[in-house]
Scaffold this active site. Structure first.
Site, mmCIF file in Angstrom:
data_model
loop_
_atom_site.group_PDB
_atom_site.id
_atom_site.type_symbol
_atom_site.label_atom_id
_atom_site.label_comp_id
_atom_site.label_asym_id
_atom_site.label_seq_id
_atom_site.Cartn_x
_atom_site.Cartn_y
_atom_site.Cartn_z
ATOM 1 N N SER A 17 0.832 -1.208 0.000
ATOM 2 C CA SER A 17 0.000 0.000 0.000
ATOM 3 C C SER A 17 0.870 1.263 0.000
ATOM 4 O O SER A 17 0.497 2.273 -0.603
ATOM 5 C CB SER A 17 -0.974 0.008 1.182
ATOM 6 O OG SER A 17 -0.302 0.188 2.395
ATOM 7 N N ASN A 18 2.036 1.217 0.642
ATOM 8 C CA ASN A 18 2.942 2.376 0.573
ATOM 9 C C ASN A 18 3.485 2.565 -0.839
ATOM 10 O O ASN A 18 3.611 3.696 -1.317
ATOM 11 C CB ASN A 18 4.105 2.201 1.561
ATOM 12 C CG ASN A 18 3.748 2.698 2.943
ATOM 13 O OD1 ASN A 18 3.524 3.884 3.139
ATOM 14 N ND2 ASN A 18 3.660 1.784 3.896
ATOM 15 N N ASN A 111 13.767 4.128 3.871
ATOM 16 C CA ASN A 111 12.889 3.116 4.475
ATOM 17 C C ASN A 111 11.778 3.825 5.226
ATOM 18 O O ASN A 111 11.967 4.934 5.738
ATOM 19 C CB ASN A 111 13.675 2.241 5.446
ATOM 20 C CG ASN A 111 12.802 1.172 6.095
ATOM 21 O OD1 ASN A 111 11.953 0.561 5.422
ATOM 22 N ND2 ASN A 111 12.965 0.952 7.385
ATOM 23 N N HIS A 113 9.371 3.204 8.532
ATOM 24 C CA HIS A 113 9.239 2.355 9.719
ATOM 25 C C HIS A 113 7.992 2.806 10.475
ATOM 26 O O HIS A 113 7.784 4.009 10.669
ATOM 27 C CB HIS A 113 10.483 2.511 10.600
ATOM 28 C CG HIS A 113 10.458 1.631 11.797
ATOM 29 N ND1 HIS A 113 10.769 0.289 11.740
ATOM 30 C CD2 HIS A 113 10.105 1.885 13.086
ATOM 31 C CE1 HIS A 113 10.631 -0.234 12.954
ATOM 32 N NE2 HIS A 113 10.220 0.705 13.782
ATOM 33 N N ASP A 154 17.519 0.405 11.246
ATOM 34 C CA ASP A 154 16.657 1.528 11.666
ATOM 35 C C ASP A 154 17.407 2.689 12.308
ATOM 36 O O ASP A 154 16.853 3.426 13.117
ATOM 37 C CB ASP A 154 15.575 1.040 12.658
ATOM 38 C CG ASP A 154 14.630 0.028 12.032
ATOM 39 O OD1 ASP A 154 14.446 0.077 10.806
ATOM 40 O OD2 ASP A 154 14.078 -0.801 12.760
ATOM 41 N N GLU A 183 1.368 6.933 7.035
ATOM 42 C CA GLU A 183 2.510 6.600 6.171
ATOM 43 C C GLU A 183 2.250 6.991 4.718
ATOM 44 O O GLU A 183 3.161 7.388 4.006
ATOM 45 C CB GLU A 183 2.791 5.092 6.234
ATOM 46 C CG GLU A 183 3.306 4.607 7.572
ATOM 47 C CD GLU A 183 3.581 3.110 7.582
ATOM 48 O OE1 GLU A 183 4.057 2.559 6.574
ATOM 49 O OE2 GLU A 183 3.302 2.458 8.615
HETATM 50 C C1 GAR Z 1 4.097 -0.616 6.806
HETATM 51 O O1 GAR Z 1 3.404 -0.309 7.987
HETATM 52 C C2 GAR Z 1 5.584 -0.376 6.990
HETATM 53 O O2 GAR Z 1 5.872 0.738 7.783
HETATM 54 C C3 GAR Z 1 6.000 -1.639 7.669
HETATM 55 O O3 GAR Z 1 5.258 -2.664 7.044
HETATM 56 C C4 GAR Z 1 4.035 -2.129 6.534
HETATM 57 C C5 GAR Z 1 3.966 -2.441 5.056
HETATM 58 O O4 GAR Z 1 2.722 -2.138 4.536
HETATM 59 N N1 GAR Z 1 7.414 -1.835 7.557
HETATM 60 C C6 GAR Z 1 8.147 -2.393 8.517
HETATM 61 O O5 GAR Z 1 7.702 -2.823 9.552
HETATM 62 C C7 GAR Z 1 9.644 -2.496 8.189
HETATM 63 N N2 GAR Z 1 10.431 -2.483 9.379
HETATM 64 P P1 GAR Z 1 2.483 -2.039 2.952
HETATM 65 O O6 GAR Z 1 3.052 -3.308 2.329
HETATM 66 O O7 GAR Z 1 0.990 -1.978 2.817
HETATM 67 O O8 GAR Z 1 3.169 -0.807 2.454
#
Ligand code: GAR
Length: 199
Positions: A17-18, A111, A113, A154, A183
């Site tokens: 989704s990001n 990245n 987080h 991180d 995000e």
């Molecule tokens: C997001 O919340 C991102 O911040 C997290 O995984 C999710 C991915 O969502 N990332 C981490 O935890 C990495 N350390 P998405 O696939 O829908 O973008």
């Protein structure tokens, strides 16, 4: 006129989704960048599906395909260099980026987080684990952090943070959804900032 758009690779492991938020923000804001590669440790996931739908190149690359981590890292660097990638955006990539790649792309890997670093980061702190830890610590505020990736988990330079409240009634899943929404604007804002800085 030469194409001055920065060539982006996105690394994902999940729903993406990001990645989608970034993809559409680049178009809406007419940012001087374009995604040319979606790399994943999982051949089938939401992010890879979205990339295929957009006609974008996808690459399934996993350490399990190689005899050693060094070979895996070298293959990743080669794949990125062959495609003239300028920036790597980690968007829900649940693997550590090999050090050879971090060195080859110093100050060029972002990245996101799902917490306010430097708190709630480091080994094991990803996805729902982060939100569980935030709630268990009794925090009243959480958020997300976009940072540069260096050799330490991180710990790279923070580019931008977004904040959300933690409510008494929150479960980790409810908090995760609130942070994820944050995000989706934070990451495009941070990318825009980095592109401006590096102009
Ligand atoms: C997001 O919340 C991102 O911040 C997290 O995984 C999710 C991915 O969502 N990332 C981490 O935890 C990495 N350390 P998405 O696939 O829908 O973008």
């Amino acid at each position: 006129m030469p194409n001055t758009k920065k060539r982006l690779a996105v690394f994902c492991s999940g729903s993406g989704s990001n990645f989608q938020a970034l993809f559409y923000a680049i178009i809406e804001r007419a940012l001087p960048a374009e995604f040319v590669l979606c790399l994943s440790n999982r051949p089938e996931c939401g992010a890879m599906d979205f990339a295929r739908e957009q006609g974008m190149e996808t690459l399934h690359l996993s350490d399990k395909q190689f005899g050693s981590l060094d070979e895996f890292a070298a293959a990743m660097v080669t794949a990125l260099k062959e495609r003239h990638i300028d920036y790597i955006l980690l968007a829900g990539y649940m693997r550590k980026v090999p050090e050879a790649v971090v060195r080859a792309y110093a100050d060029r890997i972002l990245n996101i987080h799902p917490a306010l670093l430097p708190q709630f980061g480091g080994e094991g702190m990803y996805g729902i684990n982060v939100h569980t830890a935030v709630i268990e610590a009794g925090e009243t505020e959480s958020g997300a952090t976009v940072h540069m990736v260096n050799e330490e988990y991180d710990k790279g330079r923070i580019v931008m943070q977004g904040r959300v409240p933690v409510l008494k009634s929150d479960t980790p899943e409810i908090l995760a959804a609130r942070v994820l929404e944050c995000e989706h604007t934070l990451y495009p804002d941070a990318l825009e900032k980095v592109l401006d800085e590096h102009q």
